[in-house]
Design an enzyme around this catalytic site. Structure first.
Site, PDB file in Angstrom:
ATOM      1  N   ARG A  19      -9.370  -4.064   7.713  1.00  0.00           N
ATOM      2  CA  ARG A  19     -10.073  -2.778   7.712  1.00  0.00           C
ATOM      3  C   ARG A  19     -11.519  -2.980   8.218  1.00  0.00           C
ATOM      4  NH1 ARG A  19     -11.735   1.717   3.116  1.00  0.00           N
ATOM      5  NH2 ARG A  19     -10.981   3.498   4.255  1.00  0.00           N
TER       6      ARG A  19
ATOM      7  N   CYS B  68     -10.146   0.429  -8.488  1.00  0.00           N
ATOM      8  CA  CYS B  68      -9.336   0.875  -7.365  1.00  0.00           C
ATOM      9  C   CYS B  68      -9.272  -0.278  -6.381  1.00  0.00           C
ATOM     10  CB  CYS B  68     -10.024   2.096  -6.726  1.00  0.00           C
ATOM     11  SG  CYS B  68      -9.268   2.667  -5.201  1.00  0.00           S
TER      12      CYS B  68
ATOM     13  N   ASP C  80      -2.988   5.217  -3.308  1.00  0.00           N
ATOM     14  CA  ASP C  80      -3.509   6.155  -2.305  1.00  0.00           C
ATOM     15  C   ASP C  80      -2.445   7.160  -1.904  1.00  0.00           C
ATOM     16  OD1 ASP C  80      -6.060   5.250  -2.173  1.00  0.00           O
ATOM     17  OD2 ASP C  80      -5.810   4.075  -0.336  1.00  0.00           O
TER      18      ASP C  80
ATOM     19  N   TRP D 199       0.849  -1.192   0.000  1.00  0.00           N
ATOM     20  CA  TRP D 199       0.000   0.000   0.000  1.00  0.00           C
ATOM     21  C   TRP D 199       0.894   1.255   0.000  1.00  0.00           C
ATOM     22  CZ3 TRP D 199      -0.326   4.259   3.094  1.00  0.00           C
ATOM     23  CH2 TRP D 199      -1.413   5.113   2.853  1.00  0.00           C
TER      24      TRP D 199
ATOM     25  N   ASP E 122     -16.854  10.201  -2.822  1.00  0.00           N
ATOM     26  CA  ASP E 122     -16.162   8.963  -2.428  1.00  0.00           C
ATOM     27  C   ASP E 122     -16.917   8.275  -1.295  1.00  0.00           C
ATOM     28  OD1 ASP E 122     -13.632   7.268  -1.517  1.00  0.00           O
ATOM     29  OD2 ASP E 122     -13.083   8.200  -3.414  1.00  0.00           O
ATOM     30  N   ASP E 123     -16.218   7.443  -0.562  1.00  0.00           N
ATOM     31  CA  ASP E 123     -16.760   6.609   0.520  1.00  0.00           C
ATOM     32  C   ASP E 123     -17.528   7.453   1.551  1.00  0.00           C
ATOM     33  OD1 ASP E 123     -17.157   4.527   2.217  1.00  0.00           O
ATOM     34  OD2 ASP E 123     -15.036   4.109   2.590  1.00  0.00           O
TER      35      ASP E 123
ATOM     36  N   TRP F 196     -14.854   1.977  -8.474  1.00  0.00           N
ATOM     37  CA  TRP F 196     -15.112   0.644  -7.905  1.00  0.00           C
ATOM     38  C   TRP F 196     -13.900   0.243  -7.086  1.00  0.00           C
ATOM     39  CZ3 TRP F 196     -18.040  -3.712 -10.827  1.00  0.00           C
ATOM     40  CH2 TRP F 196     -17.898  -4.930 -10.171  1.00  0.00           C
ATOM     41  N   ASP F 197     -14.080   0.241  -5.767  1.00  0.00           N
ATOM     42  CA  ASP F 197     -12.965  -0.002  -4.856  1.00  0.00           C
ATOM     43  C   ASP F 197     -12.993  -1.442  -4.350  1.00  0.00           C
ATOM     44  OD1 ASP F 197     -10.783   0.611  -3.280  1.00  0.00           O
ATOM     45  OD2 ASP F 197     -11.686   2.382  -2.375  1.00  0.00           O
ATOM     46  N   MET F 198     -11.903  -1.879  -3.720  1.00  0.00           N
ATOM     47  CA  MET F 198     -11.797  -3.244  -3.169  1.00  0.00           C
ATOM     48  C   MET F 198     -10.680  -3.201  -2.145  1.00  0.00           C
ATOM     49  SD  MET F 198     -10.230  -6.362  -3.319  1.00  0.00           S
ATOM     50  CE  MET F 198     -10.480  -8.054  -3.701  1.00  0.00           C
ATOM     51  N   ASN F 199     -11.070  -3.145  -0.852  1.00  0.00           N
ATOM     52  CA  ASN F 199     -10.083  -2.764   0.161  1.00  0.00           C
ATOM     53  C   ASN F 199      -9.613  -3.850   1.108  1.00  0.00           C
ATOM     54  OD1 ASN F 199      -9.527  -0.047  -0.487  1.00  0.00           O
ATOM     55  ND2 ASN F 199     -11.580   0.500   0.188  1.00  0.00           N
TER      56      ASN F 199
HETATM   57  C1  GLA Z   1      -9.444   3.235  -0.560  1.00  0.00           C
HETATM   58  C2  GLA Z   1      -9.228   4.041  -1.823  1.00  0.00           C
HETATM   59  C3  GLA Z   1      -9.289   5.511  -1.525  1.00  0.00           C
HETATM   60  C4  GLA Z   1     -10.624   5.854  -0.903  1.00  0.00           C
HETATM   61  C5  GLA Z   1     -10.852   4.994   0.323  1.00  0.00           C
HETATM   62  C6  GLA Z   1     -12.263   5.130   0.842  1.00  0.00           C
HETATM   63  O1  GLA Z   1      -8.386   3.374   0.304  1.00  0.00           O
HETATM   64  O2  GLA Z   1      -8.028   3.691  -2.427  1.00  0.00           O
HETATM   65  O3  GLA Z   1      -9.081   6.267  -2.681  1.00  0.00           O
HETATM   66  O4  GLA Z   1     -11.628   5.650  -1.856  1.00  0.00           O
HETATM   67  O5  GLA Z   1     -10.656   3.604   0.056  1.00  0.00           O
HETATM   68  O6  GLA Z   1     -12.499   4.337   1.940  1.00  0.00           O
END
Ligand code: GLA
Length: 735
Positions: A442, A525, A547, A198, A365-366, A476-479
């Site tokens: 997370r 993302c 990020d 990361w 965003d989120d 479209w995120d994936m964390n």
């Molecule tokens: C990830 C993305 C960020 C943001 C956060 C939101 O870390 O990479 O750009 O969207 O999630 O929780």
């Protein structure tokens, strides 16, 4: 492009740039004769095959002269006297892993087939490529194997995949099925790959090949920030501008293995495919398994030429969206400005200021859905949080689009928090072994996308939000990564299919959403750039690169990313200082000079800038509107590597007709009283006269002068600009 010589059963895939030659040996197996720079076709290339008599060598059971251990093979089996890693393994009911596939037939045709539901490269006209499909058969397992090779007409590109079909009544189990194998006759290569984590994705790593195994991989369920599924080998003397290199890339977003094995006789075997760990694919009679696509790119003109081929391939033969060839909107994303703490009034204020600056798209965003006030809750509840946003996403998107700026939205559809309505209703949708506690990451867990009903449930929720609002962009995120691979609704003997089915579930949702909303620009993302891979690029033409938005770290990350991925695919934003990830203070000009080489945007609240800074942002946006096509779609050359050169970097994007170019030079730390910098440009027309301008630089040069004598940068200019973390952007315009 594909020659077949029936007398010697030889195949020659060739275009002006490359040749790939293989044949059916006397025992029916396939061996490789050559891969590299184009060669004239001839009836017989047999002399390129190597026969060795070495001590203690097992010979082929069906051909006593042949030793497969010393034969360059196309798709090697286990149990043939070759002790190197095979390209696949088939476990049979009686427990045997031995197989032996022999040639049955082949067909050659124009064009290239899709391998749905997997993403793959494509052509629009049949004459853009030619394909050969070779069919082999193993008598004992009664399994058919199809090896597909496509050669592109105008690019030094070969794509490959394999299809296993079980013909016999006995069930077989694929323990491993690589997408490609390439055996090379020597080991005089260096491996370059892109590793990190990361905040520092795709840092360039280099090592000389050694006897033994060297590999990169992901066992995380997605392609990962740790290793990228694209890597290359180059000759030790190869530079950015000269010498041989072979690039490998995998059109897949899940776990993978890229492995280079060098034998004690200094021959090299490269394998690329789905990681065999956690993979076990049973095939019953009549069933098939298709591997994802593997790509080979050859260059004898150095690494920039290899990268330019990948850029062209990925830009024009991989992504299938309406946005493929369109200049990307300049966006402003609220994440670093507000994180999840906002209300409608604040969002409207940020969007209005973005509009005033000239931005074209505002991205929320989120934090807009469920009870998502922090990262412990809400994931899975894809309906608006009306406490924060009383007009809903429909009302908010209308208010924003009425301002004259488009509206985009963040989603993370593969995830769930236990603190959510979705978990209350569908606790069984988690990917979990119910006998064990799954590991949170997370505070979130993975939905079991190997099950179609889960994908469908999420699709229904998202379809409702998106169709009811004025949305033209989705991030479209994936964390998190997959830790415990287990599907509670899958029989024991199919658990080895779960990880791959998960990836197919993600592709299914992408396919459905992009088909339902073809006008939407998708940006993928994954905690920044942890899933920056060709599989994702097939659906989403751009990916949030990292990020880490610090300008200095970003030119390292974008530099590494540029080896395979087109500049138009690299999401890159200007953010506030001190930078949120590093605390570094870099000039606003440098932040923009880096982000221009990407899908450009901002990630801050412009209301917090001074008037002078705001004017600078307005000027940056106005400049980028005129120039973005050169940055995003021009021919890109790396000039100076930030992994050398005291950390300083340089690159250039040149328009197709070479009439305009933009070169960026980035200084990490000031170097007092050192000599001037000579920046050798590339890609210009030698005979053209160019007007070169930058901060306090205004000269006329011929293209050859700029490339051969170099552009001389006086270090005092950089000192005057502030020294550390300064940069210069040169406009090079034909007169
Ligand atoms: C990830 C993305 C960020 C943001 C956060 C939101 O870390 O990479 O750009 O969207 O999630 O929780």
């Amino acid at each position: 492009m594909i020659f077949f010589h029936p007398n010697n059963k030889q195949f020659h895939l060739s275009n002006e740039k490359i040749s790939y030659i293989f044949k059916v040996m006397e025992n029916g197996e396939l061996c490789n004769l050559y891969y590299g720079k184009a060669m004239k076709d001839r009836e017989n290339f047999d002399h390129l095959q190597s026969y060795y008599e070495r001590p203690l060598t097992p010979n082929s059971a069906s051909l006593s002269m042949l030793s497969l251990q010393y034969t360059r093979q196309e798709y090697p089996s286990y149990g043939t006297g070759d002790f190197r890693f095979p390209a696949f393994r088939i476990l049979q009911e009686k427990g045997s892993l031995i197989s032996n596939f022999v040639y049955e037939s082949h067909q050659i045709f124009s064009g290239k087939k899709d391998i749905l539901p997997l993403p793959s490269t494509y052509v629009e006209k049949e004459q853009e490529a030619e394909t050969i499909e070779i069919t082999l058969f193993d008598q004992v397992t009664q399994t058919r194997l199809l090896l597909s090779y496509t050669i592109f007409a105008y690019l030094p590109v070969i794509t490959r995949h394999a299809v296993f079909t079980q013909v016999g009544a006995a069930t077989i189990s694929l323990k491993n099925a690589m997408s490609l194998c390439l055996d090379l006759p020597d080991m005089e290569w260096e491996m370059l790959h892109f590793a990190g984590t990361w905040g520092r994705e795709r840092y360039l790593k280099k090592r000389s090949l050694e006897v033994g195994i060297q590999s990169i991989s992901s066992m995380r369920g997605s392609s990962s920030a740790e290793h990228n599924p694209s890597f290359l080998i180059k000759r030790p003397h190869t530079t950015e501008f000269a010498g041989e290199a072979i690039g490998f890339s995998f059109v897949y977003s899940g776990s993978f293995l890229g492995q280079i094995e060098v034998s004690p006789y200094e021959e090299t075997r490269i394998l690329l495919g789905i990681h065999p760990e956690n993979f076990d694919w049973q095939l019953k009679q009549g069933e098939s398994f298709t591997t994802p696509e593997g790509i080979l790119v050859y260059s004898d003109n150095g690494l920039n030429a290899m990268s330019q081929t990948f850029h062209q391939l990925f830009r024009t033969h991989l992504n299938r969206s309406q946005w493929r060839d369109k200049p990307r909107p300049i966006l402003l994303n609220n994440w670093e400005a507000t994180e999840m703490t906002f209300d409608e009034e604040l969002i409207l204020k940020i969007a209005a200021k973005a509009k005033e600056a000239g931005a074209e798209l505002f991205v929320l965003d989120d934090g807009w859905f469920g009870t998502r006030n922090d990262d412990t809750q809400g994931l899975g509840d894809w309906f608006v949080n009306t406490e924060k946003l009383p007009s809903g996403i429909d009302g908010l998107s209308k208010k924003i689009t009425d301002m004259g700026i488009a509206f985009g939205l963040w989603i993370e559809p593969e995830m769930i928090n236990k603190n959510s309505k979705l978990y209350e209703t569908h606790p069984d949708w988690l990917m979990v072994d119910p006998a064990r506690e799954p590991s949170p990451s997370r505070h979130q867990f993975i939905l079991d996308y190997s099950r179609p009903e889960v994908v469908d449930g999420i699709y229904q929720m998202l379809e409702k939000v998106i169709s009811g609002s004025d949305i033209s962009y989705i991030k479209w995120d994936m964390n998190r990564y997959t830790t415990e691979t287990y599907s509670n609704h899958t029989p024991a003997e199919e658990q080895g299919k779960v990880l791959h089915r998960y990836v197919l579930g993600v592709y299914d949702l992408y396919t459905r959403l992009t088909a339902r909303f073809p006008h939407i620009l998708f940006e993928s993302c994954s905690s920044g750039g942890a899933r920056f891979d060709p599989g994702m690029l097939s659906f989403a033409p751009q990916t949030w690169c990292s990020d880490n938005s610090d300008a200095v770290d970003r030119y390292r990350i974008q530099y590494g990313t540029s080896y395979f991925y087109p500049i138009s695919s690299i999401g890159a934003h200007v953010s506030a200082v001190p930078n949120h990830q590093t605390g570094r203070i870099s000039p606003l000009a440098t932040r923009a000079n880096v982000a221009y080489y990407g899908a450009f945007g901002y990630e801050l609240d412009l209301n917090h800038l001074t008037d002078k800074e705001f004017e600078e942002v307005k000027a940056q946006i106005a400049f980028y509107k005129k120039s973005r096509e050169v940055f995003q779609f021009g021919t890109f050359y790396r000039l100076l590597s930030p992994f050398e050169n005291h950390g300083s970097a340089a690159w250039i994007s040149v328009s197709e007709d070479k009439s305009i170019a933009y070169a960026g030079y980035y200084q990490t730390l000031e170097r007092v009283n050192h000599g001037s910098i000579r920046l050798y440009l590339a890609g210009l027309c030698p005979k053209k006269q160019y007007h070169v301008t930058s901060y306090s630089y205004d000269h006329i040069h011929y293209g050859d002068e700029l490339m051969n004598a170099g552009l001389v940068i006086d270090r005092r200019i950089l000192s005057r600009l502030g020294g550390d973390f300064t940069s210069l952007l040169f406009e090079i315009k034909e007169i």
